[in-house]
Design an enzyme around this catalytic site. Structure first.
Site, short mmCIF file in Angstrom:
data_model
loop_
_atom_site.label_atom_id
_atom_site.label_comp_id
_atom_site.label_asym_id
_atom_site.label_seq_id
_atom_site.Cartn_x
_atom_site.Cartn_y
_atom_site.Cartn_z
N GLY A 74 0.82 -1.10 -0.13
CA GLY A 74 -0.19 -0.03 0.19
C GLY A 74 0.92 1.29 -0.03
O GLY A 74 0.97 1.80 -1.07
N CYS B 215 -5.32 23.21 18.08
CA CYS B 215 -5.12 23.29 19.49
C CYS B 215 -4.42 22.22 20.35
O CYS B 215 -4.93 21.63 21.28
CB CYS B 215 -6.41 23.66 20.09
SG CYS B 215 -7.08 25.27 19.49
#
Length: 447
Positions: A284, A353
């Site tokens: 992959g 954040c």
């Protein structure tokens, strides 16, 4: 400081032009202008060449693309067109592959905890085989066969061979302590073979193993292949799948084996273990990673005297979780001047954040970096968009394929409306606020 362009980390069609770096015949700065940032850019020719190299190394029907690395309709269609099977790990990935027009008998279903709906869909559609991961999964297959009359499922049994490989503990999957597969230790895998072979609900196709991911030493993958091949030969399995795991270079100085090297090592290992049949692999990352890169726009440059410089961009861990999850490392460069020296050291961070929202901890950058510049991180084609999220309610980026001077959107950018699409309560359905009671008021009602 050397430039990123010399490291061999870029997509194959990358070339330096007067206006900067181009991929697929299109300037990266132009792509950022047209499609916005953050943006995933894939070199379609690179993807196709890697698929062809894998098929050349392992033969027709010897390669299943591990779609968890990167999947969308266009990618599923491309892998199918290039002769690869598709390895999917959920009902959602199966649906995308089918939507792309991939025939069910070219699809393999993985997963350590498939539910009845996923199994029902796969068996009814007629996937090539289901990689069975547990006795509980066998219970579900047998229940569907007995109560709903589903045809017998063609299955491979996933084995944990006791060999673990990979760059990080979280991506080592073949050891004895793993959530995946039937362990060779204690005869568990042998018991699974006996049950599957005797069950009217299953047609035992073979044995499967996957030992880990981002492996840069082909000998580690060969060792895992030998362990499962020995078992497959002992139980008389018809087919053998040795998984994926081939790594890629993410930084200057790293080297990864070629598909040909991987194939040679695996073939020698399985022959030495007594296996004389065909082998299937499931790459992959090694198909998609280097084909893709991510474009960001610089929003803030913060210099903290005596500490460090922070460069903040408009994406972050919502489009590349790997640094926070695995401690993964990347390079970064300016597409407008890819060959420029990079003497500036800075921490490249996202806009989330979180202090851990770091893309490149100690990035090398040109001295003239400025706000509004477009930055690029190469080798983000695998497990970038695939792991993308809406953390802090950021829309997920668009994905474009580039080839021969043309760019096409294969996944559109999410919008603010998309962020509200799943919410049940619309504006008109929100309850009106109740009366506000002043402090100290006493209505006599219980409190």
């Amino acid at each position: 400081m050397s430039s990123v362009i010399a490291t061999g980390l870029l997509p194959r069609t990358a070339e330096t032009r007067p206006g900067g770096l181009a991929v697929g015949g299109v300037l990266l700065t132009e792509l950022a202008r047209r499609f916005g940032t953050p943006l995933f850019v894939y070199d379609e020719e690179h993807l196709r060449q890697r698929c062809r190299e894998a098929v050349a190394a392992f033969g027709p029907d010897g390669v299943a693309y591990a779609s968890k690395a990167f999947l969308c309709t266009a990618m599923a269609r491309l892998a199918h067109e290039e002769g690869l099977l598709l390895d999917v790990a959920s009902g959602g990935e199966l649906r995308v592959a089918r939507h792309a027009g991939v025939p069910a008998d070219r699809i393999v279903l993985h997963g350590n905890n498939k539910d009845e709906a996923e199994l029902r869909t796969a068996i009814t559609a007629g996937v090539r085989y289901v990689v069975v991961d547990s006795f509980d999964e066998m219970d579900r297959i047998e229940r569907l066969h007995a109560t709903e009359g589903l045809p017998p499922a063609r299955v491979q049994l996933r084995v944990a061979p006791g060999v673990a490989a990979g760059a990080h503990e979280a991506i080592r999957t073949g050891g004895n302590d793993s959530k995946f597969g039937f362990g060779l230790a204690g005869g568990v895998a042998a018991a699974a073979v006996r049950r599957a072979a005797a069950s009217p609900a299953m047609i035992l196709e073979g044995v499967h193993a996957h030992v880990g991911s981002q492996v840069l030493d082909a000998a580690e993958l060969a060792a895992g292949a030998a362990a499962v091949a020995r078992f497959a030969a002992e139980v008389g399995a018809r087919r053998l799948t040795v998984g994926g795991g081939l790594g890629v270079a993410y930084e200057a100085g790293q080297r990864a084996p070629s598909f040909a090297d991987w194939a040679a090592g695996v073939r020698a290992a399985v022959r030495g273990a007594g296996w004389g049949g065909a082998v299937t692999v499931e790459p992959g990352r090694s198909i998609a990673a280097q084909a893709g890169l991510t474009l960001y726009r610089v929003g803030t440059i913060k210099r903290i005297e005596g500490v460090r410089t922070y460069v903040s961009v408009d994406g972050g861990m919502s489009d590349n979780l790997r640094p926070a999850l695995y401690g993964s490392r990347y390079e970064v460069f300016l597409p407008r001047c890819p060959g420029a020296p990079r003497p500036l050291r800075a921490r490249l961070v996202g806009k989330h954040c979180e202090s851990g929202d770091v893309i490149v901890d100690d990035a090398a950058l040109p001295a003239d970096l400025r706000v509004s510049d477009v930055l690029a991180t190469p080798v983000t084609g695998a497990y970038g968009y695939a792991m993308a999220s809406n953390y802090n309610k950021l829309p997920r980026p668009a994905v474009v394929f580039v080839r021969e001077g043309r760019a096409r959107t294969v996944v559109r950018r999410e919008t603010d409306e998309d962020l509200l699409r799943l919410d049940v309560a619309g504006p008109a359905e929100l309850a009106a606020p109740g009366p506000v009671r002043s402090a100290g008021a006493d209505t006599g009602a219980p409190r």
